[in-house]
Design a protein around this motif. Structure first.
Motif, PDB file in Angstrom:
ATOM      1  N   TYR A 117     -11.239  -4.923  -2.388  1.00  0.00           N
ATOM      2  CA  TYR A 117     -10.604  -3.845  -2.564  1.00  0.00           C
ATOM      3  C   TYR A 117     -10.820  -3.084  -1.289  1.00  0.00           C
ATOM      4  N   GLU A 118     -12.189  -2.852  -0.922  1.00  0.00           N
ATOM      5  CA  GLU A 118     -12.541  -2.132   0.304  1.00  0.00           C
ATOM      6  C   GLU A 118     -12.048  -2.669   1.415  1.00  0.00           C
ATOM      7  N   LYS A 119     -12.171  -3.991   1.680  1.00  0.00           N
ATOM      8  CA  LYS A 119     -11.370  -4.932   2.709  1.00  0.00           C
ATOM      9  C   LYS A 119      -9.977  -4.660   2.737  1.00  0.00           C
ATOM     10  N   PHE A 120      -9.288  -4.456   1.715  1.00  0.00           N
ATOM     11  CA  PHE A 120      -7.807  -4.476   1.510  1.00  0.00           C
ATOM     12  C   PHE A 120      -7.454  -2.906   2.171  1.00  0.00           C
ATOM     13  N   ASP A 123      -7.542  -2.881   5.853  1.00  0.00           N
ATOM     14  CA  ASP A 123      -6.494  -3.644   6.371  1.00  0.00           C
ATOM     15  C   ASP A 123      -5.366  -2.664   6.375  1.00  0.00           C
ATOM     16  N   PHE A 124      -5.109  -2.233   5.033  1.00  0.00           N
ATOM     17  CA  PHE A 124      -4.137  -1.433   4.962  1.00  0.00           C
ATOM     18  C   PHE A 124      -3.783   0.049   5.801  1.00  0.00           C
ATOM     19  N   GLU A 125      -5.237   0.499   5.980  1.00  0.00           N
ATOM     20  CA  GLU A 125      -5.419   1.630   7.107  1.00  0.00           C
ATOM     21  C   GLU A 125      -4.812   1.450   8.518  1.00  0.00           C
ATOM     22  N   ARG A 133       3.022   1.129   7.562  1.00  0.00           N
ATOM     23  CA  ARG A 133       3.043   1.801   6.126  1.00  0.00           C
ATOM     24  C   ARG A 133       2.671   3.284   6.374  1.00  0.00           C
ATOM     25  N   VAL A 134       2.729   4.041   4.991  1.00  0.00           N
ATOM     26  CA  VAL A 134       2.844   5.480   5.025  1.00  0.00           C
ATOM     27  C   VAL A 134       1.227   5.630   4.409  1.00  0.00           C
ATOM     28  N   ASN A 135       0.655   6.955   4.755  1.00  0.00           N
ATOM     29  CA  ASN A 135      -0.398   7.446   4.312  1.00  0.00           C
ATOM     30  C   ASN A 135      -0.537   7.888   3.077  1.00  0.00           C
ATOM     31  N   GLY A 136       0.866   8.081   2.509  1.00  0.00           N
ATOM     32  CA  GLY A 136       0.839   8.469   0.949  1.00  0.00           C
ATOM     33  C   GLY A 136       0.483   7.255   0.089  1.00  0.00           C
ATOM     34  N   THR A 137       1.073   6.168   0.462  1.00  0.00           N
ATOM     35  CA  THR A 137       0.706   4.896  -0.327  1.00  0.00           C
ATOM     36  C   THR A 137      -0.953   4.595  -0.126  1.00  0.00           C
ATOM     37  N   LEU A 138      -1.342   4.822   0.982  1.00  0.00           N
ATOM     38  CA  LEU A 138      -2.629   4.436   1.003  1.00  0.00           C
ATOM     39  C   LEU A 138      -3.644   5.421   0.459  1.00  0.00           C
ATOM     40  N   ASN A 139      -3.187   6.611   0.170  1.00  0.00           N
ATOM     41  CA  ASN A 139      -3.930   7.481  -0.739  1.00  0.00           C
ATOM     42  C   ASN A 139      -3.883   7.202  -2.265  1.00  0.00           C
ATOM     43  N   LYS A 140      -2.641   6.472  -2.562  1.00  0.00           N
ATOM     44  CA  LYS A 140      -2.278   6.068  -3.939  1.00  0.00           C
ATOM     45  C   LYS A 140      -3.394   5.019  -4.296  1.00  0.00           C
ATOM     46  N   TYR A 141      -3.581   4.110  -3.112  1.00  0.00           N
ATOM     47  CA  TYR A 141      -4.542   3.033  -3.398  1.00  0.00           C
ATOM     48  C   TYR A 141      -6.083   3.253  -3.598  1.00  0.00           C
ATOM     49  N   LYS A 142      -6.223   4.581  -2.743  1.00  0.00           N
ATOM     50  CA  LYS A 142      -7.847   5.046  -2.792  1.00  0.00           C
ATOM     51  C   LYS A 142      -7.977   5.888  -4.157  1.00  0.00           C
ATOM     52  N   THR A 197      -1.783  -4.585  -9.941  1.00  0.00           N
ATOM     53  CA  THR A 197      -1.104  -5.735  -9.884  1.00  0.00           C
ATOM     54  C   THR A 197      -1.065  -6.426  -8.356  1.00  0.00           C
ATOM     55  N   THR A 198      -0.606  -5.642  -7.638  1.00  0.00           N
ATOM     56  CA  THR A 198      -0.705  -6.097  -6.286  1.00  0.00           C
ATOM     57  C   THR A 198      -2.003  -6.472  -5.623  1.00  0.00           C
ATOM     58  N   ILE A 199      -3.070  -5.879  -5.843  1.00  0.00           N
ATOM     59  CA  ILE A 199      -4.370  -6.051  -5.391  1.00  0.00           C
ATOM     60  C   ILE A 199      -4.626  -7.549  -6.147  1.00  0.00           C
TER      61      ILE A 199
END
Length: 416
Positions: A117-120, A123-125, A133-142, A197-199
């Motif tokens: 997950y941390e590697k994901f 990559d997303f960052e 991609r947008v920062n808002g989605t990244l924060n959702k994953y965090k 689910t995506t992860i």
């Protein structure tokens, strides 16, 4: 000669009675004690508390279930004792945390779910930094990772999860955790579970996860009341003259969104290079949506063309508009709507414009498939929500006018 003090080591199984599951059963926990220090974790086994032998830490009776669970508990005990002997032999000292992690297979360089997950996230960052991609989605994953870490620690006593831990039961327990422990609402849980689910799908595609843990999980997003402006309300807004220039600018941006379907973030990132002339002689906006990275192609009508011309040259870096913050825009829209009679009762935010575009053009006869492409939806099912909204409104309107025909109905009935 001073005698070396012998270390104390104990394995105990007990029930976690303060957190019963939906089926009424409770989890069987394992507590490792080494020299007075304790570490606990879930065995991922559960039992009715009435069938538990508190004195011996085992399931009562000789039923098939009792024999099966007791056999698994024996394996856990043996594995911990074996780990204790190995650590003591190799390192000379043992602590409860080290022993627990060794038994759970987390004390090695083996790829675990949280490491994956941390590697994901890394990559997303990079995708966010490259504008994909947008920062808002990244924060959702965090935030999801934080929830998963807390869940693993509270429910199982794990600081990490192996891919084998990701089972259908684990997914359902996580749903209960978000719902009961965190008191999150249904749609927020739906949002996090979609990300989860995506992860998991990514882990499956890379052969880390053997099967889909979401195969038995069901959770459908509840439709929210997606507000929008009626054509008459939009016409009133277009003709309204604002006293402040900043409010006028925000109003024009809102109207631009109503005629293009672009969201706030898409308009903020809109560049002059995104406006191109096609073979049909018309100008089109060609963008890749910030939120979904899906292409969105919209032909420019006269009103958005005029708005572009009105503010040409004011923005830098090739941008079409010098868009203020989303908060500033929503504050302006609130002020404006309070001055227009037909909008006073509506909560007008910038995102309302995108919903207005969808319902307005759908009601004007634009095909659902075409609208889906213009909105940049990845799934036409998302666009169908607007068709449902319109159908519901037609039903409500018909019910309102049905009262006007009561007298006629009574007259008709009297003839039978």
């Amino acid at each position: 000669m001073e005698m070396k003090k012998k270390s104390t080591f104990k394995v105990l199984f007990y029930l976690k009675k303060n957190a019963p599951k939906k089926n009424g059963k409770v989890a069987i926990m394992c507590r490792i004690t080494v020299n007075g220090n304790q570490s606990a974790f879930s065995t991922k086994l559960d039992i009715s508390s009435a069938n538990w032998d508190l004195k011996y830490g085992r399931v009562l009776g000789k039923s098939r279930e009792a024999q099966e669970i007791n056999g698994k508990l024996d394996k856990v005990r043996f594995g911990i004792e074996e780990g204790y002997s190995k650590i003591l032999k190799n390192e000379g000292t043992v602590n409860s945390s080290k022993l627990k992690n060794t038994f759970l297979g987390m004390d090695s360089d083996e790829l675990t779910f949280f490491k994956f997950y941390e590697k994901f996230l890394l990559d997303f960052e990079k995708k966010v930094n490259n504008g994909l991609r947008v920062n808002g989605t990244l924060n959702k994953y965090k935030i999801l990772l934080t929830h998963l870490r807390n869940f693993a620690l509270i429910r199982y006593g794990y600081s990490d999860l192996s891919f084998n831990d990701l089972t259908s039961d684990c997914v359902q327990e996580f749903d209960y955790y978000l719902r009961d422990d965190q008191s999150l609402n249904h749609n927020t849980i739906w949002l996090y579970m979609i990300a989860f689910t995506t992860i998991c799908r990514l882990a499956i595609s890379r052969k880390h996860l053997a099967s889909n843990p979401f195969r038995e999980y069901k959770n459908i997003k509840k439709d929210k009341d997606r507000g929008y402006l009626l054509r008459s309300e939009l016409e009133r807004l277009v003709s309204f003259n604002c006293e402040k220039k900043n409010d006028e600018f925000v109003k024009d941006l809102f109207v631009f969104s109503c005629f293009t379907g672009l969201s706030y973030s898409d308009i903020k990132g809109l560049k002059n290079s995104n406006i191109q002339e096609f073979f049909d002689g018309n100008q089109w906006i060609i963008v890749r949506r910030k939120k979904t990275a899906t292409s969105s192609n919209v032909m420019l009508l006269d009103i958005p063309k005029m708005i572009i011309g009105k503010y040409a040259g004011l923005s830098k870096d090739g941008k079409v508009f010098p868009v203020p913050s989303n908060t500033t825009c929503n504050d302006s829209l609130k002020r404006i709507s309070e001055l227009i009679d037909c909008l006073k009762e509506k909560k007008v935010t910038f995102h309302l414009a995108r919903h207005t575009f969808a319902t307005l053009f759908l009601s004007e006869g634009v095909a659902l498939e075409s609208l889906s492409k213009m909105l940049g939806h990845r799934n036409i099912a998302t666009t169908q929500i607007y068709a449902k909204i319109l159908n519901e409104k037609v039903g409500k309107d018909m019910r309102k006018v049905s009262q006007n025909f009561k007298a006629m109905e009574l007259s008709f009935v009297s003839k039978f």
